[in-house]
Design an enzyme around this catalytic site. Structure first.
Site, short mmCIF file in Angstrom:
data_model
loop_
_atom_site.label_atom_id
_atom_site.label_comp_id
_atom_site.label_asym_id
_atom_site.label_seq_id
_atom_site.Cartn_x
_atom_site.Cartn_y
_atom_site.Cartn_z
N TRP A 74 -62.46 64.60 50.52
CA TRP A 74 -62.82 65.79 49.75
C TRP A 74 -63.99 66.52 50.39
CZ3 TRP A 74 -65.46 65.53 44.28
CH2 TRP A 74 -65.52 66.82 43.74
N SER B 256 -63.05 59.03 42.60
CA SER B 256 -64.40 59.01 42.02
C SER B 256 -64.78 57.62 41.53
CB SER B 256 -64.51 60.03 40.88
OG SER B 256 -65.85 60.38 40.64
N LEU C 236 -67.32 55.89 42.04
CA LEU C 236 -68.75 55.75 41.69
C LEU C 236 -69.11 56.65 40.51
CD1 LEU C 236 -70.39 55.52 45.24
CD2 LEU C 236 -69.68 53.67 43.70
N TYR D 214 -58.83 70.96 49.56
CA TYR D 214 -60.16 70.54 49.99
C TYR D 214 -60.71 71.53 51.03
CZ TYR D 214 -59.12 66.02 47.80
OH TYR D 214 -58.80 65.01 46.92
N SER E 291 -50.81 62.70 41.36
CA SER E 291 -52.25 62.63 41.11
C SER E 291 -52.55 63.33 39.79
CB SER E 291 -52.99 63.32 42.27
OG SER E 291 -54.37 63.38 42.03
N ASN E 292 -53.40 62.70 38.98
CA ASN E 292 -53.84 63.30 37.71
C ASN E 292 -52.67 63.58 36.76
OD1 ASN E 292 -56.73 63.60 38.49
ND2 ASN E 292 -55.86 64.98 40.01
N HIS F 151 -50.67 67.26 43.33
CA HIS F 151 -52.10 67.10 43.03
C HIS F 151 -52.38 67.10 41.54
CE1 HIS F 151 -56.28 67.88 44.97
NE2 HIS F 151 -56.37 67.08 43.93
#
Length: 276
Positions: free
Chosen positions: A2, A187, A189, A33, A135-136, A105
């Site tokens: 990203w 993500s 973290l 991106y 994704s998502n 995406h």
């Protein structure tokens, strides 16, 4: 990838090589991106394409994944016409003949999943993409698309970390295990909140992580990744660091071992309540 950005191809190549040398074999990018980094649409793919042009042998050392279906200002378009154009554009920027893993995406609510499936199946038949992921997507959206594809969906890409635990409860991980789909956790973290906690919830989780890090002799990020990887769905953290030295430490995530009590203590700290 990203945050994979810039004009220095040598530095970009060093980052890719650092990942491969660390045993990271999946490189995950997307056509969208670029704008978040102040660069044009497709910039991250184009930079990786310049790396491949400079060092062609790198391409065959990885599983190359990219994503499409986000259109600037629309915001989503998974129509057959758009996806066909997006896949060709990604291949052009990457300078490749094929994409190993192509993700939708984000779901386009105005395109029937049968149309999406037709576009992806056509791209597979043409040899442009090898495998298909999402994704998502919710479990229901994933199932609807899978019903019209001629091949299984091999991966899902949700947000998942010790601070974003929805996949544990919304059926996404259950579906992944049932259908044997890989889980690619973005993500990991917590959007940086596990590196720099800003509230009581994240501070509580970080305190548990730091105690575990001291015990295991690794840094906090390795603990965060290992907590994700402990789930039986075998989630794969998508590590977003752009620092080659930190990339080299990614394998430290294999060092920690979690007891059930420790793992659940982190989950309870994240939820802010005891499990029933």
């Amino acid at each position: 990838m990203w945050r994979f950005a810039g004009e220095d191809v040598s530095a970009a190549r060093m980052l890719v090589e650092a990942a491969l040398d660390a045993g990271v074999t999946l490189l995950d990018t997307a056509d969208i991106y670029g704008p978040d980094n102040g660069e044009p649409f497709g910039a991250a793919e184009a930079l990786l394409g310049r790396v491949f042009a400079e060092s062609p042998a790198l391409r065959d050392r990885m599983v190359l994944a990219t994503k499409g279906g986000i259109s600037m200002g629309v915001p989503y378009d998974s129509s057959a016409t758009y996806l066909a154009e997006a896949i060709d554009a990604s291949l052009g920027r990457l300078g490749c003949e094929r994409i190993d893993l192509y993700h939708i995406h984000r779901p386009d609510l105005l395109t029937h999943p049968q149309e999406v499936a037709r576009a992806l199946d056509d791209a597979r038949a043409a040899g442009k993409i090898v495998a298909i992921g999402v994704s998502n997507h919710t479990p229901a959206q994933t199932a609807a698309l899978a019903a019209f594809l001629t091949v299984p969906i091999v991966s899902i890409q949700p947000e998942f970390s010790a601070l974003a635990t929805a996949p544990l409860f919304d059926g996404l991980f259950d579906q992944a295990m049932e259908r044997r789909m890989a889980v690619l956790a973005w993500s990991p973290l917590g959007g940086g909140r596990l590196a720099d906690p800003q509230d009581e919830r994240s501070r509580t989780v970080v305190a548990l992580f730091d105690a575990k890090a001291e015990e295991a002799g690794v840094d906090r990020s390795a603990i965060a990744y290992s907590w994700i990887m402990a789930h039986p769905a075998r989630p794969i953290p998508i590590v977003g660091t752009q620092n080659p030295c930190r990339v080299a430490k990614i394998p430290d995530a294999y060092t920690p071992r979690w007891t059930r009590a420790e793992w659940y203590a982190v989950l309870e700290a994240s939820l802010g309540e005891k499990l029933p």
